[in-house]
Write an enzyme that holds these catalytic residues in place. Structure first.
Site, PDB file in Angstrom:
ATOM      1  N   THR A  37      18.534  13.313 -54.421  1.00 32.30           N
ATOM      2  CA  THR A  37      16.889  13.118 -54.048  1.00 32.30           C
ATOM      3  C   THR A  37      16.630  13.799 -52.773  1.00 32.30           C
ATOM      4  O   THR A  37      15.474  14.411 -52.789  1.00 32.30           O
ATOM      5  CB  THR A  37      16.922  11.773 -54.157  1.00 32.30           C
ATOM      6  OG1 THR A  37      17.512  11.199 -55.422  1.00 32.30           O
ATOM      7  CG2 THR A  37      15.439  11.347 -53.751  1.00 32.30           C
ATOM      8  N   SER A  81      18.537   6.302 -56.716  1.00 37.94           N
ATOM      9  CA  SER A  81      17.687   6.449 -57.914  1.00 37.94           C
ATOM     10  C   SER A  81      18.011   5.729 -58.959  1.00 37.94           C
ATOM     11  O   SER A  81      19.253   6.342 -59.619  1.00 37.94           O
ATOM     12  CB  SER A  81      17.505   7.994 -58.067  1.00 37.94           C
ATOM     13  OG  SER A  81      17.190   8.490 -57.006  1.00 37.94           O
TER      14      SER A  81
HETATM   15  P1  ATP Z   1      21.720   8.566 -56.440  1.00 35.19           P
HETATM   16  O1  ATP Z   1      22.120   9.199 -57.643  1.00 35.19           O
HETATM   17  O2  ATP Z   1      22.141   7.496 -56.128  1.00 35.19           O
HETATM   18  O3  ATP Z   1      20.020   8.613 -56.466  1.00 35.19           O
HETATM   19  P2  ATP Z   1      21.340  10.577 -54.479  1.00 35.19           P
HETATM   20  O4  ATP Z   1      22.379  11.882 -55.088  1.00 35.19           O
HETATM   21  O5  ATP Z   1      20.100  11.068 -55.071  1.00 35.19           O
HETATM   22  O6  ATP Z   1      22.103   9.480 -55.022  1.00 35.19           O
HETATM   23  P3  ATP Z   1      20.330  10.674 -52.065  1.00 35.19           P
HETATM   24  O7  ATP Z   1      19.634   9.312 -52.174  1.00 35.19           O
HETATM   25  O8  ATP Z   1      19.672  12.072 -52.088  1.00 35.19           O
HETATM   26  O9  ATP Z   1      21.629  10.786 -52.947  1.00 35.19           O
HETATM   27  O10 ATP Z   1      21.267  10.877 -50.762  1.00 35.19           O
HETATM   28  C1  ATP Z   1      21.951   9.527 -50.151  1.00 35.19           C
HETATM   29  C2  ATP Z   1      21.747   9.573 -48.615  1.00 35.19           C
HETATM   30  O11 ATP Z   1      22.428  10.556 -48.115  1.00 35.19           O
HETATM   31  C3  ATP Z   1      20.321   9.715 -48.278  1.00 35.19           C
HETATM   32  O12 ATP Z   1      19.816   8.629 -48.096  1.00 35.19           O
HETATM   33  C4  ATP Z   1      20.889  10.182 -46.766  1.00 35.19           C
HETATM   34  O13 ATP Z   1      21.209   9.131 -45.947  1.00 35.19           O
HETATM   35  C5  ATP Z   1      21.862  11.251 -47.137  1.00 35.19           C
HETATM   36  N1  ATP Z   1      21.642  12.437 -47.276  1.00 35.19           N
HETATM   37  C6  ATP Z   1      21.772  13.135 -48.237  1.00 35.19           C
HETATM   38  N2  ATP Z   1      21.157  14.556 -48.053  1.00 35.19           N
HETATM   39  C7  ATP Z   1      20.946  14.673 -46.850  1.00 35.19           C
HETATM   40  C8  ATP Z   1      20.751  15.662 -45.872  1.00 35.19           C
HETATM   41  N3  ATP Z   1      20.518  17.212 -46.499  1.00 35.19           N
HETATM   42  N4  ATP Z   1      20.768  15.626 -44.544  1.00 35.19           N
HETATM   43  C9  ATP Z   1      20.716  14.128 -44.128  1.00 35.19           C
HETATM   44  N5  ATP Z   1      21.094  13.207 -44.917  1.00 35.19           N
HETATM   45  C10 ATP Z   1      21.295  13.370 -46.329  1.00 35.19           C
HETATM   46 MG    MG Z   2      18.656   9.675 -55.883  1.00 36.36          MG
END
Ligand code: ATP
Ligand code: MG
Length: 760
Positions: A184, A229
């Site tokens: 995300t 998400s």
């Molecule tokens: P899900 O499948 O549970 O939705 P996701 O893959 O969408 O997981 P994210 O919510 O995008 O995961 O990322 C989790 C956390 O990791 C974020 O809330 C943030 O704290 C950290 N994070 C992710 N990417 C970055 C980035 N590029 N820079 C800094 N922090 C990051």
């Molecule tokens: Mg996500």
């Protein structure tokens, strides 16, 4: 400078690659004599870089980083790359594409805050779990004018924009990875870049503001991710001919409804509930009879109310402002909040037993009255809906009283349906606001943020659907990569038939085949009144045991061999989740409402039930809302998604979670390795390795290794020099191919030349 003036004569690959006797028939022998360093696997599974001191017969004397000297069997060592390749920004540049080398390269970069790495056409992003200085306007500007070339979401997004304009083809950015891997965030970073480059009309701000809204309503805290998400999302951003953003459209997939009524200890329901309770102004609190989070059963059960570093009240303001931006009127916003409060209050409705058959009635308390008020219906009707069920027997309507568990199910089903309808309605309103104007050119960039492959100790219907989606996406991915490979070989006159390619069609057939596939069988069993999870499991075993991707397990379980590994599913709850029934009584209750949203939701539910039906054909005539099964609906969405993606030129981002603690600085090799396998990065590596992944232009090759030649070559053109080098080192003909402009090598070949070069 002389490079360009050299004329490249067209080679005849058959002559150059014709079979010759090799002086060193065994390339390993060469490698083991000359190799400088290797990977040694430690008992805990991690890899360590060791120096080779001497090698004799099949044993090597090595020194560990801590100075210890060991004698080991030669064959347990895995070749490491020469130092000059440390931290290369494309894994394909590695001479040895083995697992430890890939792992080490990513770790090396991660330790230096270089969280992005290419794996050929794929961008790998390792979650830093901290702020890294890689974003913002300066970086956007730098990538825009190509002042920086290191891998980045900005770079891949920039490529997408350019290709969209240059080739007049729609583009897609497909982001995958486990929960918490950063999908995300990555999607938002890509959207920021698009907004910066294609902005101007103001619509870009609207598009960015959809993020806080959808995250509030569709994300929650889980044990894996504080902002997880619980739905899949495809956002299609449209561009005008001038390359400016003209609008957008969002499609969502499979929202996890169950979270509304139930979540695990330490997790939370959807953020918006906590935001509303914390941030609603007093007038709204009064109107909705809002309590604090601890007072709602649905929120209380998981014993987790806040998230470290998050101020729910503040977030509520952000969401309200975002709702303003996407043109959701104050009145509608209030209706939305009323529906949220109704859901929360539904959870507080309780039941008392009224007869000795365990039948129950809803208690007439604050909960019941508040819900009736919020959804705009009569208290009596609500009470009846939650405690009874109308059924048709022959021509007679009879009323069946519900037991406690049936009543709770009916109540929870109503809460889930209201929330799911609310979510869909919001997305629809957002889409209306973002709708493309008349001057649409039809060019677009889509960003897909969808749950990655999941394999837990216990896997249920949700994992079943998610992993099925991932099989489809993996096939899309493979096909695309294979196509790219093929194109490059053809361009350079290489015989690409030597590239082996394995796809996952068998597993997809297991899911999709009619009438004997997993999806058909679950739908069939869902329509049987006497179908249970056990009869379903038995049916699978009966019909699918001969399928190589299927394995029946004991009792209610079965195993699927997915491309990313075997997953055992427990069929408990499969049928019910697939039917996802809401009593007709509940729909009628909503349609009797004096309020706008519940009425709308009811009509939405009814139109759904007019479609081809799946649902228990009730012995007594069916008083349930019969509708498309969840699996069938999901499959339909998925096919539509694949169709949309197929018509675009894809870009892939694979997000990797370096640890399970959501903490910066820790890199667990085994965890990373498992994800690299699951999200297909090692597959890219494998596909490449089965071909000729190392590509060097004739010029570069001649320049780099020409000085190693022992004899003068008659002609000094790069191709002749290159061929002479290949001959001198007796590189086996099956290890390389000579293209029109480049030399193509199997993995490891250049590493060997590099080692020699470094010793000279
Ligand atoms: P899900 O499948 O549970 O939705 P996701 O893959 O969408 O997981 P994210 O919510 O995008 O995961 O990322 C989790 C956390 O990791 C974020 O809330 C943030 O704290 C950290 N994070 C992710 N990417 C970055 C980035 N590029 N820079 C800094 N922090 C990051
Ligand atoms: Mg996500």
């Amino acid at each position: 400078a002389d490079e360009d003036s050299v004329s490249v004569s067209l080679p005849l690959p058959s002559i150059l690659t014709s079979s010759r006797e090799s002086r060193w028939n065994d390339t390993n022998a060469y490698g083991s004599k000359k190799k400088l360093q290797s990977w040694l696997q430690l008992p805990n599974g991690d890899w360590e870089l060791v120096k080779i001191i001497t090698t004799s017969a099949d044993e090597s004397v090595i020194s560990l980083p801590n100075g210890k000297v060991l004698k080991v069997k030669e064959d347990i060592l895995v070749p490491a790359n020469p130092d000059i390749l440390d931290g290369v920004d494309d894994l394909m540049q590695l001479s040895y594409l083995n697992e430890p080398s890939v792992l080490f390269n990513l770790q090396y970069r991660y330790n230096h805050n270089m969280i992005y790495t290419k794996a050929g056409p794929v961008l790998v992003a390792v979650n830093p779990f901290k702020k890294v200085p890689l974003y913002g306007n300066d970086y956007i500007e730098a990538y825009k004018c190509k002042a920086i070339e290191s891998p980045h979401v900005y770079a891949i997004t920039d490529t997408a924009i350019r290709e969209m304009i240059r080739d007049e083809v729609n583009q897609s950015i497909v982001i995958s990875g486990e929960s918490g891997a950063g999908k995300t965030e990555t999607a938002k970073i890509a959207m920021q870049y698009l907004a910066a480059l294609g902005g101007g009309s103001g619509i870009e701000n609207e598009i960015l503001k959809t993020n806080p809204i959808l995250e509030a309503f569709g994300n929650g805290k889980t044990l894996r991710n504080d902002n997880s998400s619980r739905f899949g999302k495809l956002i299609e951003i449209h561009f005008s001919e001038a390359g400016k953003i003209s609008g957008a459209n969002i499609q969502t997939f499979l929202l996890e409804k169950s979270r509304v009524v139930q979540c695990n200890e330490g997790e939370r329901s959807y953020h918006i509930f906590y935001q509303l309770c914390a941030g609603a102004p007093s007038s709204l609190r009064e109107k909705l009879n809002l309590l604090s989070v601890e007072d709602y059963k649905y929120l209380r059960q998981s014993n987790c109310f806040s998230i470290t570093g998050v101020d729910d009240a503040e977030e509520f303001q952000i969401v309200k402002e975002a709702l303003d931006v996407v043109h959701i009127s104050k009145g509608d916003q209030e209706n939305v909040f009323a529906m949220l409060a109704a859901v929360l209050w539904l959870g507080n409705i309780s039941f008392t037993v009224v007869d000795n058959e365990n039948h129950v009635q809803a208690v007439e308390d604050e909960g019941l009255f508040t819900v009736a008020k919020l959804i705009g219906c009569e208290v009596e009707d609500l009470k009846l809906t939650l405690s009874t069920r109308k059924m048709k027997v022959g021509n007679d309507n009879i009323v069946q009283k519900l037991t406690l568990s049936q009543a709770i199910d009916a109540r929870d089903a109503l809460a889930k349906s209201i929330y799911a309808c609310l979510f869909d309605w919001l997305v629809e309103q957002i889409n209306k606001s973002l709708a493309v104007g008349k001057r649409r050119t039809g060019r677009s960039i889509s960003i897909l943020d969808i749950y990655g492959f999941e394999s837990f100790n216990r896997n249920s219907f949700e994992q079943f659907c998610i992993n099925y989606a991932n099989e489809r996406l993996q096939q899309h991915f493979n096909r695309h990569l294979f196509k790219l490979e093929q194109e490059e070989y053809i361009q350079d006159g290489i015989d690409w038939a030597k590239v082996e390619f394995e796809d996952n069609q068998d597993c997809l057939n297991l899911f999709e085949k009619k009438p004997l596939g997993l999806l058909s069988l679950i739908d069939e069993e869902s329509t049987f009144p006497n179908g249970t999870d056990l009869t379903f499991a038995n049916k699978l075993k009966q019909h699918l045991n001969s399928n190589s991707c299927f394995k029946g397990e004991r009792e209610k379980a079965f195993t699927v061999r997915h491309y990313a590994g075997e997953v055992t599913y427990d069929t408990t709850g499969f049928l019910e989740k697939n039917r996802d029934l809401l009593h007709l009584d509940s729909i009628q209750l909503l349609s009797s409402s004096k309020c706008h949203l519940p009425k709308l939701f009811a009509s939405h539910m009814l139109t759904q039930s007019e479609k081809p039906v799946v649902g228990p054909l009730h012995k007594s005539g069916g008083a349930d809302s019969q509708k498309l099964s969840v699996a069938t609906k999901f499959k339909g969405q998925l096919f539509q998604l694949m169709q949309r993606l197929e018509s675009t030129s894809p870009h892939f981002i694979r997000c990797i979670k370096p640890n399970n603690l959501q903490s910066p600085g820790s890199y667990e090799q085994s965890l990373v390795l498992q994800q690299l396998r699951c999200c297909g990065v090692l597959e890219v590596v494998r596909i490449s390795r089965s071909g000729f992944p190392t590509r060097v232009s004739h010029q570069k090759f001649a320049r780099r290794y020409g000085f190693l030649l022992l004899e003068n070559v008659a002609s000094q053109d790069p191709l002749s020099v290159s061929v002479a080098i290949l001959h001198q080192f007796n590189i086996l003909p099956e290890m390389y191919q000579v293209g029109y402009t480049k030399l193509f090598f199997r993995t490891g070949q250049i590493g060997m030349l590099e080692d020699t070069r470094n010793r000279t």
